[in-house]
Design an enzyme around this catalytic site. Structure first.
Site, PDB file in Angstrom:
ATOM      1  N   HIS A 239      30.549  42.073  -5.078  1.00 12.93           N
ATOM      2  CA  HIS A 239      30.537  42.230  -3.619  1.00 12.93           C
ATOM      3  C   HIS A 239      29.118  42.019  -3.105  1.00 12.93           C
ATOM      4  O   HIS A 239      28.167  42.585  -3.651  1.00 12.93           O
ATOM      5  CB  HIS A 239      31.032  43.618  -3.214  1.00 12.93           C
ATOM      6  CG  HIS A 239      30.910  43.886  -1.738  1.00 12.93           C
ATOM      7  ND1 HIS A 239      30.086  44.860  -1.216  1.00 12.93           N
ATOM      8  CD2 HIS A 239      31.495  43.286  -0.663  1.00 12.93           C
ATOM      9  CE1 HIS A 239      30.178  44.861   0.090  1.00 12.93           C
ATOM     10  NE2 HIS A 239      31.030  43.922   0.459  1.00 12.93           N
ATOM     11  N   SER A 240      28.977  41.202  -2.077  1.00 17.52           N
ATOM     12  CA  SER A 240      27.679  40.932  -1.462  1.00 17.52           C
ATOM     13  C   SER A 240      26.692  40.412  -2.515  1.00 17.52           C
ATOM     14  O   SER A 240      26.975  39.445  -3.206  1.00 17.52           O
ATOM     15  CB  SER A 240      27.173  42.204  -0.770  1.00 17.52           C
ATOM     16  OG  SER A 240      26.023  41.941  -0.005  1.00 17.52           O
ATOM     17  N   MET A 241      25.537  41.060  -2.665  1.00 21.58           N
ATOM     18  CA  MET A 241      24.543  40.604  -3.638  1.00 21.58           C
ATOM     19  C   MET A 241      25.018  40.780  -5.071  1.00 21.58           C
ATOM     20  O   MET A 241      24.428  40.214  -5.996  1.00 21.58           O
ATOM     21  CB  MET A 241      23.235  41.353  -3.428  1.00 21.58           C
ATOM     22  CG  MET A 241      22.462  40.947  -2.190  1.00 21.58           C
ATOM     23  SD  MET A 241      21.956  39.218  -2.191  1.00 21.58           S
ATOM     24  CE  MET A 241      20.795  39.191  -3.544  1.00 21.58           C
ATOM     25  N   THR A 268      29.431  37.128  -0.461  1.00 22.32           N
ATOM     26  CA  THR A 268      28.179  36.909  -1.180  1.00 22.32           C
ATOM     27  C   THR A 268      27.405  35.755  -0.556  1.00 22.32           C
ATOM     28  O   THR A 268      27.967  34.670  -0.359  1.00 22.32           O
ATOM     29  CB  THR A 268      28.453  36.603  -2.659  1.00 22.32           C
ATOM     30  OG1 THR A 268      28.999  37.761  -3.284  1.00 22.32           O
ATOM     31  CG2 THR A 268      27.172  36.216  -3.383  1.00 22.32           C
TER      32      THR A 268
END
Length: 1076
Positions: A239-241, A268
């Site tokens: 998730h995300s980074m 991301t």
């Protein structure tokens, strides 16, 4: 314009930008349903410091859904979740809990014994009723957390009956039954506690997490070594980074080849880092993307690795959707990017945090993982096909040529019978009720032998339509395809064994009877159907009948109606796909008592020219009036494809309104009856889809009723600022697909109006340029500093920033604004002279890939000037407050003295030693800012004391050095403008200290990175001003460096903002030389 009036303009510009952000955010309602689960995190204590020293900081956990999956041992297929920037390991509980519910509530194992599943689970079998009760109401003896949603805490008994029923008994999406799962094993979800590390600001932290996860995967796979057919790879969800961490893992030496072959990322930023303040994170992005670009080719290390990127779209205010694209480093054979608006059964934009808990999305993700988990040993193409089946809308293949009578699509001839029923043929097939006497517009009558499978009952209705050469087949229906047979048929030419099957064909009444004996071969084209939301026949704001029974407020805005409607199906086959076929046959096997009166099927043959509309207004034509209108042809097909080749910029948002050309509004047309020229009610309300190939985004807008009073927003995801273009791809325009009920249109035509959404566009502007607001003020300050130095070299008077702003606004700013309009037209080769490492055009200044938004340059510089004005005022107040404190304490004003006393040398040496060993240089920078603030405040003490002497009518006893006051104030503003670049790394270091993690941050312990700033602050805070050198070369060199510094900030500062600290060190060296 003077300093007294300019701040009003600048502050107004700032207020408009902030207002636009709030307006844009509030206009996109979050339609996600809350998710519920009963989490149990099992610490994997066997993975400790004996495997990796990073276990002192991080920990590995196994997720189990209480009362659903009771086993505390692994036995399924491993999945590893990687949280993002500041993320928690508990974010996986929504997806993991849903996967457990879908697997363990599979009807196949409802009555199975516990020992029938993998490796002897100790879970006791439960009945379906027991499972429902334990899931809904919890177990008071074992439940320590209760049922929680990823928002407010929710008790188990707060779940409504519908929520419990939906959580347990709902059918799986996409029509894939549990029995179709290729591997009858559950999923073992592992998650990592990263102590909420801030990976967006520090590249070293990303590498630490990647190293830890590589060791964790080796440990996870070892847990299955004694199991039959143990897994050799792990599915990774980031998730995300966390998605960048997952992609970094495969680039490290500690990576076990083949241990990761599927990566799913949620929101991301793959292409560019969210902020470019850290050299490490910028370099890591470049290295990782280059590695993936070179190793995903055939024969590369990642040729069998699949990457799927999911973006939330316009509701994600943290990560622009364009940053989640993967086409710049990944071939289409190894993955794709998709927006949540395209995913069937989701069809909406989702904000950044909701990507991990949104119920509509987690349901599809969990189901897909259950299927893909059994395919981890298959080729990458197999896994890619599975993800595309579940995540793509299907519009990507509407132009795909059908296989002519392939064996897989033929009906088996011995299951067919011939019936000789009266059949009406026409250019349209319309089914919208189930009365046997329904008629459609007639052209000719046939007695046609319609093919019919043996299971079709005698109540079926049959329709046929001849295939017209050069035309495409368009079919739209909201009826279940399992009750319909949509066939394309041709006369057998001898390549198929007919087994003596024959039929009689009759001509039209006017031409008499012609008898022949032939056989037919048919292909079922239901597999070409694309699922899409239905567009209800109710005006905007109306109640949906089936939802009125709940007693809830069901007012349906245009953009949120998707979540409340049922499915519809669309089939399109072009002329090449229909080549060789003579007939389209529809067999309706639906039962009237099971189908609502709003059910319909509409099929027609249409020429490509009837479907395509190309609108090519220039940007100037749109900007003049802020809108333009597209007149749709009266003889339009079921689908109208509207191409807007010039509309590709991600910075511009539009609102779309549909209206009629006469007195009838679109709202009335949605409710129209036969009086408008139709022979039946309108089958469905207009449905609009915006399609972007880069993100496979298909954004649907349903129920386009209400005329000009209502509109739907369109945000283009094409040419985003600073985005590199994939090889061989250029920016493309926008495509709109409009479905209307062509069978019921009256003589009036429809018009589609696109109007620039000002607030939405300003919100997009802020979303892409948030870093710019921290960088461009440095350019304005450097211009002010050059004015101050120019006046000082001629008059030895260092003017105040207020005076410099007056000169800047009156004389320089107009020229700078005019020049900024021309920057988008500057060739890439000339701009690269400032920074030769710049590899692609469109990565300088505002990152524009075209010239149509040239006016954004002046707007940005005006806002940057306003920021400098505001900071100047705030620092004036701060230094006056510090001055007042010095005066109240009775401290003497600053007096020039040698900065190199023994005490000061010892102090600065100790601080540099801390930088070298313990603290990052950003810590020393913060000390320098505080010292400079105190020095600037102390420089004003003399002025305050002189003011008191005037009030007492005594001779002033203090000599005021106005040059020093202005000089120290300018240096303080310079350091404050560098705070956004240095503060994030300092926050990361403090976060690590709070978690008792004392590993130094590499690349942030360089003494040379802070020494020039410390020395200049030390001299200025002790009252040492710059002086005029005997040689003018030093002055010329200083001005040349300032000019280069300013141009670098303007052209490359946003993408390479970490270099501003290095350039500031150079400026400090120049000023330090002039001071000594």
């Amino acid at each position: 314009m003077h300093i007294a009036t300019f701040p009003a303009l600048a502050i107004t510009a700032l207020a408009l930008v902030l207002w636009a952000t709030v307006a844009t955010h509030s206009s996109n309602t979050n339609s996600c349903h809350m998710s519920y689960m009963k989490p149990d995190m099992i610490a994997m204590t066997g993975f400790n410091t004996t495997q990796t020293p990073l276990a002192h900081k991080y920990s590995l956990h196994l997720y189990r859904e209480l009362d659903v999956d009771l086993s505390r041992e692994v036995g399924g297929r491993p999945v590893l979740f990687v949280p993002g920037n500041g993320g928690s390991m508990r974010q996986i509980r929504s997806i993991a809990g849903e996967a457990a519910v879908q697997y363990w509530h599979d009807p196949r194992r409802a009555g199975a014994d516990a020992d029938t599943w993998a490796n002897g689970s100790t879970a006791r079998p439960k009945s379906a009723l027991q499972k429902l009760n334990t899931f809904a109401f919890g177990d008071t003896e074992s439940d320590t957390e209760g049922v929680r949603g990823l928002g407010d805490a929710v008790t188990a008994r707060d779940m409504s009956g519908d929520d419990r029923r939906d959580a347990v008994e709902r059918p799986l999406s996409n029509g894939k039954l549990p029995s179709q799962w290729p591997d009858d094993l559950p999923l073992d979800f592992f998650t990592v506690n990263f102590q909420e590390d801030l990976t967006a600001f520090d590249g070293t932290t990303v590498i630490d997490q990647a190293e830890y996860l590589n060791q964790a995967i080796a440990y996870i796979l070892s847990l299955y070594s004694s199991h039959p057919n143990p897994p050799t790879s792990v599915i990774v969800i980031g998730h995300s980074m966390g998605g960048i961490v997952a992609r970094t893992m495969v680039t490290l030496d500690s990576y076990i080849h083949g241990s990761i072959n599927t990566i799913l990322t949620l929101a991301t930023p793959h292409v560019l880092p969210p902020v470019s303040f850290d050299k490490g994170i910028v370099g890591l992005y470049h290295n990782v993307n280059e590695f993936w670009k070179t190793e995903t080719v055939p024969g590369g290390k990642l040729e069998d690795t699949l990457l799927v990127s999911v973006t939330g779209g316009i509701r994600d205010q943290m990560i622009p959707a364009e940053y989640s694209s993967v086409d710049t480093f990944l071939p289409p054979t190894n993955g794709f990017a998709v927006a949540t608006t395209s995913i069937p059964d989701v069809w909406m934009s989702i904000d950044h945090q909701a990507m991990v808990w949104c119920h509509q999305l987690r349901r599809v993700v969990a189901e897909t993982l259950l299927v893909v988990a059994g395919e981890t040993t298959e080729k990458v193409s197999t896994r890619l096909d599975t993800f595309q089946e579940y995540f793509l809308s299907g519009m990507e293949r509407v132009e795909k040529k059908a296989q002519n009578a392939s064996e897989s699509s033929k009906l088996t001839l011995d299951t067919l019978v011939s019936i000789n029923t009266p059949l009406t043929t026409t250019s349209n097939i319309i089914i919208n009720d189930h009365s046997p006497n329904q008629l459609v517009k007639t052209k000719s009558y046939f007695k046609f032998p319609v093919l019919k499978a043996s299971e079709i009952n005698e109540m079926s209705r049959s329709f046929a339509m001849p295939v017209d050469k050069g035309k495409s087949l368009l079919v739209k229906t909201n009826m279940p395809l399992e009750d319909l047979h949509i066939l394309v048929c041709r006369t057998n030419t001898g390549d198929v064994d007919t087994n003596g099957f024959s039929f009689l064909r009759y001509g039209s009444k006017s031409k008499g009877v012609r008898v022949g004996t032939d056989t037919l071969v048919c292909a079922n084209v239901a597999g070409e159907a694309v699922a899409m939301p239905s567009s209800i026949k109710y005006a905007t704001g109306a109640k949906i009948p089936e939802e009125e029974e709940t007693g809830e407020d069901n007012d349906i805005p245009v953009d949120s109606a998707i979540s409340s409607t049922s499915l519809s199906e669309y089939i399109q086959l072009d002329a090449s796909s229909l080549s060789g076929f003579q007939y389209v046959v529809v067999i309706d096997n639906t039962m009237s008592e099971t189908i609502s009166s709003d059910s319909y099927l509409l099929a027609e043959m249409a020429l490509p020219s009837d479907m395509a509309v190309v609108a090519a207004p220039t940007w100037w034509e749109v900007l003049k009036v802020g809108r333009f209108t597209i007149e749709l042809p009266e003889k339009r097909a079921l689908l109208t494809k509207i191409s807007l080749p010039h509309f590709w910029s991600s910075l511009v948002a539009f609102s779309i309104r549909l209206s009629t050309s006469d007195s009838f509004s679109m709202e009335y047309q949605c409710e129209a009856k036969k009086s408008m020229g139709s022979e039946h009610d309108v089958l469905f309300a207009p449905l609009l889809m915006q399609y972007s190939a880069q993100l496979h985004e298909a954004k649907f807008s349903t129920n386009l009723c209400g005329g000009y009073e209502q509109g739907t927003r369109v945000a283009v995801h094409g040419g985003a600022p600073y985005m590199p273009l994939a090889e061989g791809r250029d920016v493309s325009g926008t495509e709109l697909y409009l479905w209307t009920d062509s069978s019921s249109r009256s003589s009036e035509s429809l018009s589609l109006t696109l109007e620039i959404d000002l607030w939405g566009s300003l919100g997009r502007f802020l979303g892409f340029y948030r870093v710019m607001f921290a960088i461009f003020p440095m350019f304005v300050f450097l211009c002010l500093l050059m004015i101050q130095l120019r006046v000082w070299t001629t008059t030895e008077l260092f003017v105040s920033l207020s005076d410099a702003l007056d000169v800047f606004v009156d004389f320089q700013l107009p020229w700078i604004l005019a020049g900024s309009c021309a920057i988008p037209f500057v060739p890439h080769v000339l701009v690269s002279l400032l920074y030769p490492q710049m590899s692609q055009p469109g990565q300088f200044f505002l990152g524009l890939n075209g010239t149509h938004l040239w006016f954004l340059g002046p707007v940005s510089l005006v806002i940057a000037t306003g920021i400098v004005v505001v900071l100047h005022w705030l620092l004036q107040i701060l230094t006056l407050w510090v001055c007042q404190c010095y005066y109240m304490l009775g401290l003497a004003p600053i007096a020039p003295e040698s900065p190199f006393s023994v005490r000061r040398i010892v102090t600065i040496s100790f601080l540099l030693l801390l930088v070298f060993k313990i603290v990052p240089h950003q810590f020393a920078f913060m000390v320098a800012v505080l010292v400079m603030a105190m020095g600037a405040g102390k420089a004003r003490v003399g002025r305050l004391m002189q003011s008191e002497d005037k009030d007492n009518k005594s001779e002033p006893c203090v000599v005021i050095d106005r040059n020093l006051i202005n000089y120290t104030h300018s240096l303080l503003l310079l350091l404050v403008l560098l705070l956004p670049i240095n503060a994030p790394t300092l926050v990361v270091w403090l976060h690590n200290m709070a978690n008792k993690w004392h590993t130094p941050l590499e690349s942030h312990h360089e003494v040379s990175a802070i020494l020039p700033i410390l020395l200049l602050v030390l001299t200025a805070s002790r009252g040492i001003m710059i002086r005029l050198p005997q040689s003018k070369r030093a002055i010329y060199a200083t001005f040349a460096f300032l000019a280069y510094f300013a141009l670098f900030v303007l052209f490359h500062g946003v993408v390479h903002s970490y270099r501003l600290h290095l350039l500031t060190n150079g400026l400090c060296l120049c000023l330090l030389y002039l001071s000594l």
